[in-house]
Write a protein that holds these residues in place. Sequence first.
Motif, PDB file in Angstrom:
ATOM      1  N   ALA A 277      47.997  45.287 -16.190  1.00  0.00           N
ATOM      2  CA  ALA A 277      49.437  45.761 -16.491  1.00  0.00           C
ATOM      3  C   ALA A 277      50.357  46.206 -15.716  1.00  0.00           C
ATOM      4  CB  ALA A 277      49.240  46.696 -17.682  1.00  0.00           C
ATOM      5  N   ALA A 278      50.046  46.397 -14.310  1.00  0.00           N
ATOM      6  CA  ALA A 278      50.721  46.928 -13.430  1.00  0.00           C
ATOM      7  C   ALA A 278      51.957  46.045 -12.870  1.00  0.00           C
ATOM      8  CB  ALA A 278      50.008  47.410 -11.963  1.00  0.00           C
ATOM      9  N   SER A 279      51.816  44.634 -12.799  1.00  0.00           N
ATOM     10  CA  SER A 279      52.799  43.778 -12.840  1.00  0.00           C
ATOM     11  C   SER A 279      53.750  43.850 -13.709  1.00  0.00           C
ATOM     12  CB  SER A 279      52.074  42.311 -12.642  1.00  0.00           C
ATOM     13  OG  SER A 279      51.240  41.921 -13.652  1.00  0.00           O
ATOM     14  N   PHE A 280      53.316  43.983 -15.042  1.00  0.00           N
ATOM     15  CA  PHE A 280      54.403  44.102 -16.147  1.00  0.00           C
ATOM     16  C   PHE A 280      55.346  45.328 -15.968  1.00  0.00           C
ATOM     17  CE2 PHE A 280      50.800  41.722 -18.005  1.00  0.00           C
ATOM     18  CZ  PHE A 280      51.378  40.592 -18.614  1.00  0.00           C
ATOM     19  N   GLY A 281      54.611  46.571 -15.365  1.00  0.00           N
ATOM     20  CA  GLY A 281      55.347  47.577 -14.988  1.00  0.00           C
ATOM     21  C   GLY A 281      56.476  47.315 -14.228  1.00  0.00           C
ATOM     22  N   ARG A 282      56.121  46.872 -12.932  1.00  0.00           N
ATOM     23  CA  ARG A 282      57.078  46.387 -12.046  1.00  0.00           C
ATOM     24  C   ARG A 282      58.106  45.416 -12.539  1.00  0.00           C
ATOM     25  NH1 ARG A 282      52.323  46.006  -9.061  1.00  0.00           N
ATOM     26  NH2 ARG A 282      52.243  43.910  -9.051  1.00  0.00           N
ATOM     27  N   ARG A 283      57.698  44.338 -13.265  1.00  0.00           N
ATOM     28  CA  ARG A 283      58.646  43.674 -13.594  1.00  0.00           C
ATOM     29  C   ARG A 283      59.721  44.036 -14.899  1.00  0.00           C
ATOM     30  NH1 ARG A 283      58.992  39.602 -10.438  1.00  0.00           N
ATOM     31  NH2 ARG A 283      56.839  38.763  -9.964  1.00  0.00           N
ATOM     32  N   TYR A 284      59.064  45.048 -15.613  1.00  0.00           N
ATOM     33  CA  TYR A 284      59.808  45.703 -16.564  1.00  0.00           C
ATOM     34  C   TYR A 284      60.870  46.669 -15.629  1.00  0.00           C
ATOM     35  CZ  TYR A 284      61.271  49.055 -20.281  1.00  0.00           C
ATOM     36  OH  TYR A 284      62.025  49.670 -21.089  1.00  0.00           O
ATOM     37  N   GLU A 285      60.441  47.225 -14.627  1.00  0.00           N
ATOM     38  CA  GLU A 285      61.556  48.069 -13.875  1.00  0.00           C
ATOM     39  C   GLU A 285      62.595  47.163 -13.505  1.00  0.00           C
ATOM     40  OE1 GLU A 285      59.195  49.980 -10.874  1.00  0.00           O
ATOM     41  OE2 GLU A 285      58.308  51.318 -12.196  1.00  0.00           O
ATOM     42  N   GLN A 286      62.231  45.827 -12.698  1.00  0.00           N
ATOM     43  CA  GLN A 286      63.042  45.017 -12.376  1.00  0.00           C
ATOM     44  C   GLN A 286      64.090  44.531 -13.338  1.00  0.00           C
ATOM     45  OE1 GLN A 286      60.968  41.820 -10.300  1.00  0.00           O
ATOM     46  NE2 GLN A 286      60.157  42.821  -8.947  1.00  0.00           N
ATOM     47  N   LEU A 287      63.644  44.537 -14.531  1.00  0.00           N
ATOM     48  CA  LEU A 287      64.267  43.899 -15.756  1.00  0.00           C
ATOM     49  C   LEU A 287      65.308  44.824 -16.257  1.00  0.00           C
ATOM     50  CD1 LEU A 287      65.011  41.835 -17.799  1.00  0.00           C
ATOM     51  CD2 LEU A 287      63.077  42.643 -19.393  1.00  0.00           C
ATOM     52  N   ALA A 288      64.822  46.225 -16.020  1.00  0.00           N
ATOM     53  CA  ALA A 288      65.759  47.336 -16.484  1.00  0.00           C
ATOM     54  C   ALA A 288      66.822  47.492 -15.473  1.00  0.00           C
ATOM     55  CB  ALA A 288      65.185  48.469 -16.629  1.00  0.00           C
ATOM     56  N   ASP A 289      66.630  47.083 -14.185  1.00  0.00           N
ATOM     57  CA  ASP A 289      67.731  47.491 -13.292  1.00  0.00           C
ATOM     58  C   ASP A 289      68.521  46.258 -13.465  1.00  0.00           C
ATOM     59  OD1 ASP A 289      68.601  48.311 -10.655  1.00  0.00           O
ATOM     60  OD2 ASP A 289      68.233  46.133  -9.971  1.00  0.00           O
ATOM     61  N   LEU A 290      68.149  44.893 -13.624  1.00  0.00           N
ATOM     62  CA  LEU A 290      68.940  43.828 -13.708  1.00  0.00           C
ATOM     63  C   LEU A 290      69.680  44.033 -15.187  1.00  0.00           C
ATOM     64  CD1 LEU A 290      66.606  40.723 -13.157  1.00  0.00           C
ATOM     65  CD2 LEU A 290      68.450  41.667 -11.780  1.00  0.00           C
ATOM     66  N   ARG A 291      69.363  44.596 -15.969  1.00  0.00           N
ATOM     67  CA  ARG A 291      70.204  44.938 -17.364  1.00  0.00           C
ATOM     68  C   ARG A 291      70.971  45.911 -17.130  1.00  0.00           C
ATOM     69  NH1 ARG A 291      66.431  46.320 -22.291  1.00  0.00           N
ATOM     70  NH2 ARG A 291      68.626  46.512 -23.108  1.00  0.00           N
ATOM     71  N   TYR A 292      70.852  46.697 -16.404  1.00  0.00           N
ATOM     72  CA  TYR A 292      71.878  47.979 -16.130  1.00  0.00           C
ATOM     73  C   TYR A 292      72.917  47.414 -15.062  1.00  0.00           C
ATOM     74  CZ  TYR A 292      73.856  51.820 -13.535  1.00  0.00           C
ATOM     75  OH  TYR A 292      74.772  52.552 -12.702  1.00  0.00           O
ATOM     76  N   ARG A 293      72.551  46.599 -14.094  1.00  0.00           N
ATOM     77  CA  ARG A 293      73.595  45.811 -13.367  1.00  0.00           C
ATOM     78  C   ARG A 293      74.343  45.051 -14.425  1.00  0.00           C
ATOM     79  NH1 ARG A 293      70.190  43.405  -8.347  1.00  0.00           N
ATOM     80  NH2 ARG A 293      72.363  42.531  -7.875  1.00  0.00           N
ATOM     81  N   ALA A 294      73.568  44.091 -15.178  1.00  0.00           N
ATOM     82  CA  ALA A 294      74.716  43.464 -16.015  1.00  0.00           C
ATOM     83  C   ALA A 294      75.590  44.242 -16.690  1.00  0.00           C
ATOM     84  CB  ALA A 294      73.541  42.272 -16.805  1.00  0.00           C
ATOM     85  N   HIS A 295      75.023  45.209 -17.270  1.00  0.00           N
ATOM     86  CA  HIS A 295      75.978  46.013 -18.165  1.00  0.00           C
ATOM     87  C   HIS A 295      77.025  46.633 -17.462  1.00  0.00           C
ATOM     88  CE1 HIS A 295      72.613  46.709 -21.365  1.00  0.00           C
ATOM     89  NE2 HIS A 295      73.163  45.668 -21.545  1.00  0.00           N
ATOM     90  N   ARG A 296      76.913  46.944 -16.275  1.00  0.00           N
ATOM     91  CA  ARG A 296      77.825  47.647 -15.559  1.00  0.00           C
ATOM     92  C   ARG A 296      78.681  46.673 -15.118  1.00  0.00           C
ATOM     93  NH1 ARG A 296      75.945  50.240  -9.918  1.00  0.00           N
ATOM     94  NH2 ARG A 296      75.547  48.216  -9.373  1.00  0.00           N
TER      95      ARG A 296
END
Length: 275
Positions: free
Chosen positions: A178-197
């Motif tokens: 599940a660690a890889s999912f955590g890292r991917r979730y962080e990357q996805l959250a960062d991409l979503r934040y950048r997209a929203h911004r």
Amino acid sequence: KKSLPFLPRAVGLVTGAGSAAERDVVENARRRWPAVRIVARYALVQGPQACEQVMAAVEQLDRHPEVDVIVIARGGGSVEDLLPFSDEGLIRAVAACRTPVVSAIGHESDSPILDLVADFRASTPTDAAKRIVPDVADEAARVAQARHRMIRAVSGLVGRQQEFLNSLRTRPVLLDPAASFGRRYEQLADLRYRAHRAIGSTIDRESALVGHQLARVRAMSPQATLERGYSILLDGEGTAIRSVDQVASGDDLSARLADGQLLVEVLELKARGEA
């Protein structure tokens, strides 16, 4: 010269009945390989009739379907006693054999012509027994060595594969899938934040541009002029009054203001500059 088989199905033996040569071949062959099968054909091994009997025995064994090697054995003797084994007829019969032939005539010093024609020359009947079958003890030892090498090779292979699997298990992705999912979730959250911004910035810029254009439109709009306290006079047909010459005293006009409309009557006309 034909090569001798490693383990013959049956060994053809041409020798004298009850002779020491027969005993040496049979006993030593069975001592080396107890399951050996001996197919014996007895013949005279000296005297005038020896050649014919030995030839007949050789030809009979050559036709035998399971005999893979033929041994012609005789003990030592004088040169005259061994003359049958240099006979031309016997020599030609042995040369024509399809089955490998082992010559075991006399002792080391004896050398009949059969020794030269046979596929293998044994120094004695005992030596012939050692040549026609393998030693079961030696073969068992070789099998044991081969098994040991195979076990060692398989164990080494299994050990290397086990080490490889252990190294794979120590990798983070296998220790905690599940660690890889955590890292991917962080990357996805960062991409979503950048997209929203990025989208927000684009919307803000476009909103500012729209507001600017709207302000320009409003500045040039008649409504803005009316909001500053001006009004627009319209005659009965809805035509804008631009000059006093377009109306006369008593006309009914409409005055459009910013928040409504007034109906007015022209009481007096004054041109610009009149008192």
